[in-house]
Scaffold this motif. Structure first.
Motif, PDB file in Angstrom:
ATOM      1  N   GLN A  30      10.312  -5.934   1.319  1.00 61.01           N
ATOM      2  CA  GLN A  30      10.590  -5.436   1.174  1.00 61.01           C
ATOM      3  C   GLN A  30      12.020  -4.785   0.657  1.00 61.01           C
ATOM      4  O   GLN A  30      12.341  -3.710   0.688  1.00 61.01           O
ATOM      5  CB  GLN A  30      10.499  -3.882   2.202  1.00 61.01           C
ATOM      6  CG  GLN A  30       9.014  -3.938   2.428  1.00 61.01           C
ATOM      7  CD  GLN A  30       8.436  -2.790   3.395  1.00 61.01           C
ATOM      8  OE1 GLN A  30       8.899  -2.301   4.535  1.00 61.01           O
ATOM      9  NE2 GLN A  30       7.036  -3.279   4.334  1.00 61.01           N
TER      10      GLN A  30
ATOM     11  N   ILE B 141       1.511   0.690  11.545  1.00 59.53           N
ATOM     12  CA  ILE B 141       2.539   1.722  12.541  1.00 59.53           C
ATOM     13  C   ILE B 141       3.206   2.487  10.933  1.00 59.53           C
ATOM     14  O   ILE B 141       2.529   3.934  11.145  1.00 59.53           O
ATOM     15  CB  ILE B 141       4.461   1.496  13.578  1.00 59.53           C
ATOM     16  CG1 ILE B 141       3.475   0.852  14.012  1.00 59.53           C
ATOM     17  CG2 ILE B 141       4.195   2.935  13.285  1.00 59.53           C
ATOM     18  CD1 ILE B 141       4.756   0.630  15.250  1.00 59.53           C
ATOM     19  N   ASP B 142       3.609   1.825  10.294  1.00 60.11           N
ATOM     20  CA  ASP B 142       4.279   2.757   8.692  1.00 60.11           C
ATOM     21  C   ASP B 142       3.564   3.081   7.896  1.00 60.11           C
ATOM     22  O   ASP B 142       3.224   4.509   6.993  1.00 60.11           O
ATOM     23  CB  ASP B 142       5.175   2.244   7.787  1.00 60.11           C
ATOM     24  CG  ASP B 142       5.955   1.275   9.273  1.00 60.11           C
ATOM     25  OD1 ASP B 142       6.985   1.381  10.016  1.00 60.11           O
ATOM     26  OD2 ASP B 142       6.890   0.170   8.322  1.00 60.11           O
ATOM     27  N   SER B 143       1.926   2.614   7.477  1.00 59.27           N
ATOM     28  CA  SER B 143       1.644   3.024   6.509  1.00 59.27           C
ATOM     29  C   SER B 143       0.359   4.568   6.742  1.00 59.27           C
ATOM     30  O   SER B 143      -0.217   5.606   5.774  1.00 59.27           O
ATOM     31  CB  SER B 143       0.559   2.555   5.750  1.00 59.27           C
ATOM     32  OG  SER B 143      -0.149   1.450   6.979  1.00 59.27           O
TER      33      SER B 143
ATOM     34  N   PHE C 171      -7.021  -4.081   3.441  1.00 57.57           N
ATOM     35  CA  PHE C 171      -7.685  -5.389   3.210  1.00 57.57           C
ATOM     36  C   PHE C 171      -8.092  -6.569   4.445  1.00 57.57           C
ATOM     37  O   PHE C 171      -6.970  -6.466   5.170  1.00 57.57           O
ATOM     38  CB  PHE C 171      -6.008  -6.103   3.284  1.00 57.57           C
ATOM     39  CG  PHE C 171      -6.194  -5.753   1.031  1.00 57.57           C
ATOM     40  CD1 PHE C 171      -6.697  -6.280  -0.515  1.00 57.57           C
ATOM     41  CD2 PHE C 171      -5.311  -4.278   1.158  1.00 57.57           C
ATOM     42  CE1 PHE C 171      -6.133  -5.498  -1.071  1.00 57.57           C
ATOM     43  CE2 PHE C 171      -5.207  -3.973  -0.039  1.00 57.57           C
ATOM     44  CZ  PHE C 171      -5.360  -4.837  -1.461  1.00 57.57           C
TER      45      PHE C 171
ATOM     46  N   SER D 286      -2.389  -0.852   6.293  1.00 53.38           N
ATOM     47  CA  SER D 286      -2.384  -1.655   6.694  1.00 53.38           C
ATOM     48  C   SER D 286      -3.722  -1.853   9.036  1.00 53.38           C
ATOM     49  O   SER D 286      -3.798  -2.687   8.812  1.00 53.38           O
ATOM     50  CB  SER D 286      -1.592  -2.382   7.331  1.00 53.38           C
ATOM     51  OG  SER D 286      -0.385  -1.625   7.577  1.00 53.38           O
TER      52      SER D 286
ATOM     53  N   ARG E  35       1.243  -9.335  -1.783  1.00 54.25           N
ATOM     54  CA  ARG E  35       0.975  -8.617  -2.262  1.00 54.25           C
ATOM     55  C   ARG E  35       0.967  -8.003  -3.379  1.00 54.25           C
ATOM     56  O   ARG E  35       0.484  -7.426  -3.585  1.00 54.25           O
ATOM     57  CB  ARG E  35       3.112  -7.710  -1.796  1.00 54.25           C
ATOM     58  CG  ARG E  35       3.312  -7.745  -0.425  1.00 54.25           C
ATOM     59  CD  ARG E  35       3.380  -6.942  -0.221  1.00 54.25           C
ATOM     60  NE  ARG E  35       3.523  -6.694   1.244  1.00 54.25           N
ATOM     61  CZ  ARG E  35       2.601  -6.703   2.883  1.00 54.25           C
ATOM     62  NH1 ARG E  35       0.772  -6.804   2.011  1.00 54.25           N
ATOM     63  NH2 ARG E  35       3.160  -6.693   3.683  1.00 54.25           N
TER      64      ARG E  35
ATOM     65  N   GLN F 198      13.355  -2.839   5.692  1.00 51.88           N
ATOM     66  CA  GLN F 198      12.525  -3.938   7.228  1.00 51.88           C
ATOM     67  C   GLN F 198      12.022  -4.830   6.650  1.00 51.88           C
ATOM     68  O   GLN F 198      12.634  -4.906   7.973  1.00 51.88           O
ATOM     69  CB  GLN F 198      11.642  -2.575   6.431  1.00 51.88           C
ATOM     70  CG  GLN F 198      11.485  -2.226   8.413  1.00 51.88           C
ATOM     71  CD  GLN F 198       9.974  -1.610   8.285  1.00 51.88           C
ATOM     72  OE1 GLN F 198       9.054  -2.022   8.467  1.00 51.88           O
ATOM     73  NE2 GLN F 198       9.711   0.223   8.409  1.00 51.88           N
TER      74      GLN F 198
ATOM     75  N   LEU G 169      -2.217   2.028   0.626  1.00 55.66           N
ATOM     76  CA  LEU G 169      -3.165   0.978   1.104  1.00 55.66           C
ATOM     77  C   LEU G 169      -2.452   1.372   2.788  1.00 55.66           C
ATOM     78  O   LEU G 169      -1.579   1.523   3.078  1.00 55.66           O
ATOM     79  CB  LEU G 169      -1.954  -0.058   0.737  1.00 55.66           C
ATOM     80  CG  LEU G 169      -2.030   0.166  -0.841  1.00 55.66           C
ATOM     81  CD1 LEU G 169      -1.868   0.829  -1.541  1.00 55.66           C
ATOM     82  CD2 LEU G 169      -1.372  -1.574  -1.450  1.00 55.66           C
TER      83      LEU G 169
ATOM     84  N   GLY H 279       3.036   2.274   2.999  1.00 57.90           N
ATOM     85  CA  GLY H 279       4.496   2.788   3.422  1.00 57.90           C
ATOM     86  C   GLY H 279       5.938   1.727   3.895  1.00 57.90           C
ATOM     87  O   GLY H 279       5.871   1.217   4.373  1.00 57.90           O
TER      88      GLY H 279
HETATM   89  P1  ATP Z   1       2.490  -1.546   8.181  1.00 55.68           P
HETATM   90  O1  ATP Z   1       3.506  -1.089   9.883  1.00 55.68           O
HETATM   91  O2  ATP Z   1       2.124   0.271   7.355  1.00 55.68           O
HETATM   92  O3  ATP Z   1       1.933  -2.288   8.478  1.00 55.68           O
HETATM   93  P2  ATP Z   1       5.281  -3.061   7.223  1.00 55.68           P
HETATM   94  O4  ATP Z   1       5.706  -2.561   7.786  1.00 55.68           O
HETATM   95  O5  ATP Z   1       4.175  -3.926   8.316  1.00 55.68           O
HETATM   96  O6  ATP Z   1       3.688  -1.867   7.001  1.00 55.68           O
HETATM   97  P3  ATP Z   1       4.337  -5.007   5.355  1.00 55.68           P
HETATM   98  O7  ATP Z   1       4.253  -5.151   5.900  1.00 55.68           O
HETATM   99  O8  ATP Z   1       5.508  -5.410   3.883  1.00 55.68           O
HETATM  100  O9  ATP Z   1       5.238  -3.392   6.289  1.00 55.68           O
HETATM  101  O10 ATP Z   1       3.500  -3.694   4.446  1.00 55.68           O
HETATM  102  C1  ATP Z   1       3.889  -2.820   3.628  1.00 55.68           C
HETATM  103  C2  ATP Z   1       2.741  -2.376   2.691  1.00 55.68           C
HETATM  104  O11 ATP Z   1       1.879  -2.936   2.254  1.00 55.68           O
HETATM  105  C3  ATP Z   1       2.455  -1.420   3.944  1.00 55.68           C
HETATM  106  O12 ATP Z   1       2.507  -0.079   4.645  1.00 55.68           O
HETATM  107  C4  ATP Z   1       0.707  -0.947   3.367  1.00 55.68           C
HETATM  108  O13 ATP Z   1       0.952   0.027   2.411  1.00 55.68           O
HETATM  109  C5  ATP Z   1       1.070  -2.234   3.074  1.00 55.68           C
HETATM  110  N1  ATP Z   1      -0.147  -2.917   3.438  1.00 55.68           N
HETATM  111  C6  ATP Z   1      -0.153  -4.112   4.460  1.00 55.68           C
HETATM  112  N2  ATP Z   1      -0.866  -4.777   5.208  1.00 55.68           N
HETATM  113  C7  ATP Z   1      -1.671  -3.826   4.382  1.00 55.68           C
HETATM  114  C8  ATP Z   1      -3.669  -4.602   4.495  1.00 55.68           C
HETATM  115  N3  ATP Z   1      -3.705  -5.316   5.481  1.00 55.68           N
HETATM  116  N4  ATP Z   1      -4.370  -3.689   4.299  1.00 55.68           N
HETATM  117  C9  ATP Z   1      -3.726  -2.189   3.603  1.00 55.68           C
HETATM  118  N5  ATP Z   1      -2.829  -2.376   3.197  1.00 55.68           N
HETATM  119  C10 ATP Z   1      -1.695  -3.560   3.518  1.00 55.68           C
END
Ligand code: ATP
Ligand code: MG
Length: 400
Positions: free
Chosen positions: A297, A189-191, A210, A186, A266, A293, A184, A288
């Motif tokens: 989460q 930074i994390d994913s 998404f 986004s 989510r 965080q 997944l 991610g």
């Molecule tokens: P990231 O830095 O990866 O965006 P985040 O710290 O912003 O992570 P969240 O926004 O809670 O954390 O998202 C948690 C996880 O859900 C993300 O790491 C990613 O794996 C998934 N995710 C969130 N938004 C999307 C998106 N638009 N498309 C695909 N995956 C998503």
């Protein structure tokens, strides 16, 4: 003397039997793809190491630059190959060292002798070669522990291998040797870091994103494609599935109180991802997420979100600090792409506050007023799939 070979050593020495041969086969394939720009590449794999050859020296230099990105390699050394005679070994050792900066450096000779019929034993050879080298390079300083230059000499029956430098490999396992998942992704930074960490353990993946146009822009999409392009450098080709998410997000906002919309969003993402995973034959989902965080989460949130699937959800960043995650993002060069200021669907629809302990019963209650499952199916069906960057997998088939 022949100076056109790189000796590659594998990691994960504890692997046995079938796993080992799968590891070696996959690593060979991945190296071939990573080095596909080399026009004269040849490869030979053994149980515990591999040799690659090129006919052009500049291609060898390019291989030295690329090999540290390939998972499954513990270390590698450019080697010179010569006749297994004392004279040839002495002469070649000097040639190898003459390509290295030796002034004031510490140094040691390390000999490995598999050819037991060689006239000198290991100790004698080390003495003889060390003396010979010091006469030509008097500025070298002998040091037994952690020398700066290790002249490595391996004597086989048909040839001797000589190297003066060993490069560190990326470690881990060859991408694809541990199955296929769905990341997944986004654009944050994390994913991308989560994907990289799983690649390091041999997991290949497709990515799913998404998007909520017109609230999210084409530039946000461009950003995700650029991240995929960058991640491709460490592994195999990555397919990117883009999910139209606008309608679902609007329905969520309409049906669910604002402090629970993040939870339901989510959950819907997970449902859709799990369906795409099923259709692509992948076995796990990767996110991610990192403990504590953000509101979504916490352990309570993760439990309520995770309730939609029994598929293994791999969360390689769960125990990592943000600063450590950023450090990896910088190293793999996704950080600069991730901080481009184009918002993804979550940021755009973020409510003023979210529950950190969302109760499943409440969430299920609010979700029951809308046929979300149909909307999920619709979104899965309407996805577009792109391959932002294809690796040239078939170019070198004739070489193997
Ligand atoms: P990231 O830095 O990866 O965006 P985040 O710290 O912003 O992570 P969240 O926004 O809670 O954390 O998202 C948690 C996880 O859900 C993300 O790491 C990613 O794996 C998934 N995710 C969130 N938004 C999307 C998106 N638009 N498309 C695909 N995956 C998503
Ligand atoms: Mg994010």
């Amino acid at each position: 003397m022949n100076w056109n070979t790189i000796l590659i050593r594998y990691g994960e020495m504890s692997l046995k039997g079938k796993n080992k041969s799968k590891f070696v086969r996959k690593l060979k394939e991945n190296i071939k793809v990573a080095l596909s720009e080399l026009t004269t590449l040849k490869m030979r794999a053994e149980r515990d190491r591999m040799f690659i050859y090129t006919e052009r020296l500049e291609e060898l230099d390019r291989a030295v630059e690329i090999l540290p990105t390939v998972f499954g390699i513990q270390s590698f050394s450019p080697i010179a190959i010569c006749e297994p005679t004392l004279e040839a070994i002495k002469e070649t050792s000097l040639k190898v060292l003459s390509k290295t900066e030796t002034e004031g450096k510490t140094f040691k000779v390390d000999v490995k002798r598999t050819n037991k019929s060689f006239p000198l034993d290991t100790g004698e050879l080390q003495q003889e070669l060390g003396g010979h080298v010091l006469r030509t390079f008097p500025n070298l300083i002998v040091k037994m522990k952690k020398p700066e230059i290790l002249l490595y000499v391996e004597i086989q029956r048909e040839a001797a291998y000589i190297s003066s430098h060993t490069y560190r490999g990326a470690g881990g396992m060859p991408v694809g040797s541990n199955g296929h998942s769905l990341l997944l992704l986004s654009g944050g930074i994390d994913s991308p870091v989560a994907g990289y960490q799983m690649m390091k353990r041999g997991v290949a993946f497709d990515a799913i994103h998404f998007a909520s146009p017109p609230f999210t822009s084409d530039l946000a999409l461009q950003k995700v494609e650029d991240i995929v392009r960058q991640l491709t450098k460490f592994g195999s080709t990555i397919r990117l599935h883009i999910i139209p998410f606008t309608e679902l997000q609007q329905a969520i906002i309409k049906q669910v109180p604002s402090n629970l919309t993040m939870t339901t969003t989510r959950r819907m993402m997970m449902k859709i991802a799990d369906r795409v995973r099923e259709e692509t034959g992948a076995l796990g989902l990767i996110t991610g997420e990192s403990m504590g965080q953000v509101a979504s989460q916490t352990l309570e949130s993760l439990t309520t979100i995770n309730e939609v699937t029994s598929t293994p959800v791999l969360r390689p960043l769960i125990a990592m600090d943000k600063l450590d995650i950023i450090q990896i993002a910088e190293k793999i060069e996704t950080y600069e792409i991730s901080i481009r200021p184009f918002e993804d669907c979550c940021t755009v629809f973020t409510p003023p506050s979210s529950k950190t302990k969302p109760q499943l019963e409440k969430v299920l209650y609010y979700e029951s007023f809308q046929s979300f499952d149909e909307m999920v199916e619709e979104a899965v069906k309407n996805r577009t799939t792109v391959i932002p960057s294809q690796r040239i997998e078939d170019v070198f088939d004739d070489l193997l």
